[in-house]
Design a protein around this motif. Structure first.
Motif, short mmCIF file in Angstrom:
data_model
loop_
_atom_site.label_atom_id
_atom_site.label_comp_id
_atom_site.label_asym_id
_atom_site.label_seq_id
_atom_site.Cartn_x
_atom_site.Cartn_y
_atom_site.Cartn_z
N ARG A 12 62.44 51.60 13.08
CA ARG A 12 62.04 51.89 11.70
C ARG A 12 61.51 50.63 11.01
O ARG A 12 60.59 50.70 10.21
CB ARG A 12 63.21 52.49 10.92
CG ARG A 12 63.39 53.99 11.16
CD ARG A 12 64.58 54.51 10.39
NE ARG A 12 64.47 55.94 10.16
CZ ARG A 12 65.31 56.64 9.39
NH1 ARG A 12 66.32 56.02 8.79
NH2 ARG A 12 65.17 57.94 9.23
N GLU A 18 65.91 60.68 6.71
CA GLU A 18 64.46 60.77 6.91
C GLU A 18 63.72 60.82 5.58
O GLU A 18 62.67 60.20 5.40
CB GLU A 18 64.11 61.99 7.76
CG GLU A 18 62.72 61.97 8.35
CD GLU A 18 62.41 60.72 9.18
OE1 GLU A 18 61.30 60.18 9.03
OE2 GLU A 18 63.29 60.27 9.95
N ALA A 19 64.29 61.54 4.62
CA ALA A 19 63.67 61.63 3.29
C ALA A 19 63.65 60.27 2.60
O ALA A 19 62.64 59.88 1.98
CB ALA A 19 64.41 62.65 2.43
N GLU A 20 64.74 59.53 2.72
CA GLU A 20 64.80 58.19 2.12
C GLU A 20 63.81 57.24 2.80
O GLU A 20 63.16 56.42 2.15
CB GLU A 20 66.22 57.63 2.21
CG GLU A 20 67.19 58.34 1.26
CD GLU A 20 68.65 58.05 1.56
OE1 GLU A 20 69.48 58.25 0.66
OE2 GLU A 20 68.98 57.61 2.69
N PHE A 21 63.69 57.38 4.10
CA PHE A 21 62.75 56.56 4.86
C PHE A 21 61.31 56.84 4.41
O PHE A 21 60.51 55.91 4.24
CB PHE A 21 62.93 56.82 6.36
CG PHE A 21 62.11 55.95 7.25
CD1 PHE A 21 62.12 54.57 7.10
CD2 PHE A 21 61.34 56.50 8.26
CE1 PHE A 21 61.37 53.75 7.94
CE2 PHE A 21 60.58 55.70 9.10
CZ PHE A 21 60.60 54.32 8.95
N GLU A 22 60.99 58.11 4.19
CA GLU A 22 59.66 58.47 3.70
C GLU A 22 59.40 57.88 2.32
O GLU A 22 58.29 57.43 2.00
CB GLU A 22 59.48 59.99 3.67
CG GLU A 22 59.39 60.64 5.05
CD GLU A 22 58.25 60.10 5.88
OE1 GLU A 22 57.15 59.91 5.33
OE2 GLU A 22 58.46 59.83 7.09
N THR A 23 60.45 57.86 1.48
CA THR A 23 60.32 57.24 0.15
C THR A 23 60.01 55.76 0.27
O THR A 23 59.18 55.21 -0.49
CB THR A 23 61.63 57.43 -0.65
OG1 THR A 23 61.87 58.83 -0.83
CG2 THR A 23 61.58 56.76 -2.00
N LYS A 46 58.44 54.28 2.75
CA LYS A 46 57.05 54.16 3.20
C LYS A 46 56.09 54.32 2.02
O LYS A 46 55.13 53.55 1.86
CB LYS A 46 56.73 55.24 4.24
CG LYS A 46 57.40 55.06 5.59
CD LYS A 46 56.95 56.21 6.48
CE LYS A 46 57.63 56.23 7.81
NZ LYS A 46 57.23 57.39 8.61
N GLU A 47 56.35 55.33 1.21
CA GLU A 47 55.48 55.60 0.05
C GLU A 47 55.48 54.42 -0.91
O GLU A 47 54.44 54.02 -1.45
CB GLU A 47 55.99 56.87 -0.66
CG GLU A 47 55.13 57.31 -1.83
CD GLU A 47 55.71 58.54 -2.50
OE1 GLU A 47 55.54 58.67 -3.73
OE2 GLU A 47 56.34 59.38 -1.81
N ARG A 73 53.38 51.57 0.41
CA ARG A 73 51.94 51.85 0.22
C ARG A 73 51.53 51.54 -1.21
O ARG A 73 50.45 51.00 -1.46
CB ARG A 73 51.63 53.31 0.58
CG ARG A 73 51.78 53.61 2.07
CD ARG A 73 51.30 55.01 2.42
NE ARG A 73 51.58 55.31 3.82
CZ ARG A 73 52.59 56.09 4.23
NH1 ARG A 73 53.40 56.67 3.32
NH2 ARG A 73 52.78 56.31 5.51
N GLU A 113 57.99 50.35 11.97
CA GLU A 113 57.15 51.31 11.24
C GLU A 113 56.81 50.80 9.85
O GLU A 113 55.66 50.86 9.41
CB GLU A 113 57.86 52.66 11.12
CG GLU A 113 57.72 53.57 12.32
CD GLU A 113 58.19 54.98 12.00
OE1 GLU A 113 57.53 55.67 11.18
OE2 GLU A 113 59.23 55.39 12.55
#
Length: 214
Positions: free
Chosen positions: A106, A70-75, A77-78, A81, A109
Motif C-alpha cells: 500500500r 479499503e475505504a480509508e485507503f481510497e480516501t 489516495k484521493e 491527488r 501504491e
C-alpha cells in the motif's frame, strides 16, 4: 551547525507564525492533540497561498492505529491527488499491517500516486516490531524522501541511540527527521547528540499559539 527546522502546525495561523519565527518547512495537520490527521482542503489551499516555505501535508483519515480499511485507503489516495493538484511540496503518511509491520504494497501504491512530491513516512514506523528492518525496507523502495521518527521511543532524546543508527544507515539515501518533544529550548543539545540534517516539532521555533495573524 546548520540544520532544517520543520514546524508541525494545525492551522494556517500557526503556519504563518512558524515561518515568521524561522521555520524552514511546515508539516500541516489537523487535531494534533490526537496525533494529527489530514487538514481540510481549504486549510491546504490557504497555507499554499500564504506561505513561502515548503509545505508537507499529513495524509491520515482518522486518529487511532495505522491499519486502514479499503475505504480509508481510497480516501488517502484521493487526498494525495488533491495535494498534487494544489502543488504542495510533500505528503506524510504511514500504513501498517495487522502485525504492525509496514504495509509495503500500500505504501508503494500511495507513493506512485504522490510522485514526484516528497514522500514522508511518519511515526507509524515507531510501532513496527523492528524499526531498523523497517528502515531498510523503505530504503529499498528508492522512492521515500524522509522518515519521521522518535527512534521507537516517546521522545527523540529517549530514542537517540536508535536515531543515530538510523541516520548512519540512511546517509545520502533518506532524510531521517527526528521528532518527539523537540523544542527551541533543546534542539541545539539534541543536534550535538544526533547531528541530523533536520528536526521536527510543534514548538521547534517556540510557542505558536498566538492568534489574529491573518
Amino acid at each position: 551547525m546548520k540544520f532544517l527546522k520543520e514546524a508541525c502546525v494545525e492551522n494556517v495561523e500557526q503556519a504563518i507564525l512558524a515561518e515568521k519565527k524561522g521555520a524552514d518547512r511546515i508539516e500541516l495537520c489537523a487535531d494534533l492533540i490526537s496525533g494529527g490527521i489530514s487538514p481540510s482542503y481549504q486549510t491546504v489551499r490557504k497555507a499554499k497561498e500564504k506561505l513561502s516555505i515548503p509545505v508537507r501535508v499529513m495524509i491520515r483519515p482518522r486518529k487511532g492505529n495505522f491499519v486502514y480499511s479499503e475505504a480509508e485507503f481510497e480516501t488517502m489516495k484521493e487526498y494525495i491527488r488533491f495535494c498534487k493538484k494544489e502543488k504542495v511540496d510533500g505528503v506524510v503518511f504511514g500504513i501498517l499491517n495487522l502485525d504492525n509491520t509496514l504495509d509495503i504494497e500500500r505504501i508503494k501504491e500511495l507513493t506512485a500516486i504522490a510522485f514526484p512530491l516528497d514522500i514522508v513516512i511518519h511515526k507509524a514506523i515507531d510501532e513496527t516490531p523492528d524499526i531498523i528492518k523497517s528502515l531498510y525496507q523503505l530504503i529499498e523502495l528508492d522512492t521515500i524522501t524522509t522518515v519521521l521518527t522518535s527512534g521507537g521511543k516517546l521522545s527523540a532524546k529517549e530514542g537517540r541511540y536508535t536515531l543515530k543508527e538510523m541516520i548512519a544507515i540512511s546517509k545520502n539515501k533518506i532524510e531521517i527527521l527526528p521528532a518527539g518533544s523537540i523544542t527551541d529550548q533543546n534542539i541545539l543539545e539534541l543536534h550535538q547528540l544526533l547531528n541530523a540534517t533536520s528536526y521536527h516539532g510543534r514548538k521547534i521555533v517556540g510557542n505558536l499559539q498566538e492568534n489574529n495573524l491573518l
